[in-house]
Write an enzyme that holds these catalytic residues in place. Structure first.
Site, PDB file in Angstrom:
ATOM      1  N   TYR A  98     -24.006 -20.331 -61.745  1.00 21.93           N
ATOM      2  CA  TYR A  98     -24.879 -19.614 -62.668  1.00 21.93           C
ATOM      3  C   TYR A  98     -25.814 -20.590 -63.373  1.00 21.93           C
ATOM      4  O   TYR A  98     -26.998 -20.310 -63.564  1.00 21.93           O
ATOM      5  CB  TYR A  98     -24.034 -18.834 -63.681  1.00 21.93           C
ATOM      6  CG  TYR A  98     -23.177 -17.762 -63.046  1.00 21.93           C
ATOM      7  CD1 TYR A  98     -23.706 -16.517 -62.750  1.00 21.93           C
ATOM      8  CD2 TYR A  98     -21.855 -18.011 -62.715  1.00 21.93           C
ATOM      9  CE1 TYR A  98     -22.917 -15.534 -62.160  1.00 21.93           C
ATOM     10  CE2 TYR A  98     -21.061 -17.043 -62.131  1.00 21.93           C
ATOM     11  CZ  TYR A  98     -21.598 -15.810 -61.853  1.00 21.93           C
ATOM     12  OH  TYR A  98     -20.825 -14.849 -61.258  1.00 21.93           O
ATOM     13  N   ASN A 121     -27.501  -6.364 -61.007  1.00 18.35           N
ATOM     14  CA  ASN A 121     -28.141  -6.305 -59.694  1.00 18.35           C
ATOM     15  C   ASN A 121     -27.868  -4.967 -59.016  1.00 18.35           C
ATOM     16  O   ASN A 121     -26.722  -4.656 -58.712  1.00 18.35           O
ATOM     17  CB  ASN A 121     -27.599  -7.455 -58.841  1.00 18.35           C
ATOM     18  CG  ASN A 121     -27.987  -7.340 -57.386  1.00 18.35           C
ATOM     19  OD1 ASN A 121     -28.931  -6.640 -57.042  1.00 18.35           O
ATOM     20  ND2 ASN A 121     -27.255  -8.040 -56.544  1.00 18.35           N
ATOM     21  N   CYS A 129     -25.760 -11.684 -54.900  1.00 15.98           N
ATOM     22  CA  CYS A 129     -25.144 -12.200 -56.123  1.00 15.98           C
ATOM     23  C   CYS A 129     -23.749 -12.743 -55.843  1.00 15.98           C
ATOM     24  O   CYS A 129     -23.204 -13.488 -56.656  1.00 15.98           O
ATOM     25  CB  CYS A 129     -25.098 -11.120 -57.190  1.00 15.98           C
ATOM     26  SG  CYS A 129     -24.410  -9.568 -56.634  1.00 15.98           S
ATOM     27  N   HIS A 130     -23.168 -12.396 -54.703  1.00 14.97           N
ATOM     28  CA  HIS A 130     -21.831 -12.917 -54.410  1.00 14.97           C
ATOM     29  C   HIS A 130     -21.854 -14.408 -54.117  1.00 14.97           C
ATOM     30  O   HIS A 130     -20.802 -15.034 -54.056  1.00 14.97           O
ATOM     31  CB  HIS A 130     -21.222 -12.153 -53.233  1.00 14.97           C
ATOM     32  CG  HIS A 130     -21.992 -12.275 -51.953  1.00 14.97           C
ATOM     33  ND1 HIS A 130     -23.114 -11.515 -51.667  1.00 14.97           N
ATOM     34  CD2 HIS A 130     -21.820 -13.091 -50.888  1.00 14.97           C
ATOM     35  CE1 HIS A 130     -23.573 -11.840 -50.477  1.00 14.97           C
ATOM     36  NE2 HIS A 130     -22.824 -12.793 -49.976  1.00 14.97           N
ATOM     37  N   GLU A 156     -18.813 -15.831 -44.619  1.00 16.74           N
ATOM     38  CA  GLU A 156     -19.891 -16.815 -44.482  1.00 16.74           C
ATOM     39  C   GLU A 156     -19.348 -18.224 -44.351  1.00 16.74           C
ATOM     40  O   GLU A 156     -20.116 -19.183 -44.319  1.00 16.74           O
ATOM     41  CB  GLU A 156     -20.824 -16.728 -45.699  1.00 16.74           C
ATOM     42  CG  GLU A 156     -21.459 -15.362 -45.844  1.00 16.74           C
ATOM     43  CD  GLU A 156     -22.382 -15.254 -47.054  1.00 16.74           C
ATOM     44  OE1 GLU A 156     -22.562 -16.270 -47.746  1.00 16.74           O
ATOM     45  OE2 GLU A 156     -22.928 -14.161 -47.280  1.00 16.74           O
TER      46      GLU A 156
END
Length: 162
Positions: A98, A121, A129-130, A156
């Site tokens: 952040y 969001n 945002c993850h 990912e």
DNA sequence: AGTTCGGACCGTT
DNA sequence: AACGGTCCGAACT
């Protein structure tokens, strides 16, 4: 605002379309008490829906979408839109904190505000945002539930601290 | 190593 | 005026 369903192996996502583009995306509800859907999308919206489906499935597979629909973010403040735009530059498999996002926006002390903007969001997955973690490389929070955040990151190839 | 605590910070309602 | 998807250092275990 029109509503459509996107079926995936991970459940049925809900997509909301305006005349301008995709305005909202919701995680599968645990209680599929889905309200009535007026599936009367116009032709442009149907095309956006197909693009959105492919993009959602790509991200669920941990890959970069080939294309995204136009995003309609009407009720965002200037700061929120700046955060959301910044998030879209983070590719799959990469994470920021952040605070790092805050610094990229030239507001080095606005880490908490960045967190709040992430929570607001309206289009998760496409606005990733993850991929924003706490500075200690732990998960931080997630509106859609931390299990989702962990799952998306695992797909990912990102390993997160317990 | 790890954990908790306190204060400071910012944008939104 | 109060609340967060924060951060950092200090003071612990």
């Amino acid at each position: 605002m029109k509503t459509a369903i996107i079926k995936t192996n991970d459940g049925c996502f809900v997509a909301r379309f305006t005349e301008q583009g995709l305005a909202g995306l919701e995680f599968p509800a645990q209680s599929p008490a889905v309200a009535r859907f007026d599936n009367q999308l116009d032709s442009a919206q149907r095309a956006w829906l197909k693009t959105t489906e492919r993009a959602v499935r790509a991200i669920l597979a941990g890959k970069e979408p080939a294309a995204c629909p136009p995003l309609d973010l009407p009720k965002g403040t200037a700061f929120q839109r700046a955060v959301w735009r910044e998030l879209r530059h983070i590719p799959p498999g990469v994470t920021r904190s952040y605070g790092e996002v805050a610094r990229a926006l030239k507001r080095p002390l606005a880490a908490r505000a960045v967190g709040a903007a992430c929570g607001a969001n309206p289009i998760p997955l496409l606005i990733p945002c993850h991929r924003v973690l706490a500075a200690n490389r732990r998960l931080g929070g997630f509106s859609g539930g931390l299990d989702w955040k962990r799952r998306l990151l695992e797909r990912e190839g990102v390993s997160v601290n317990a």
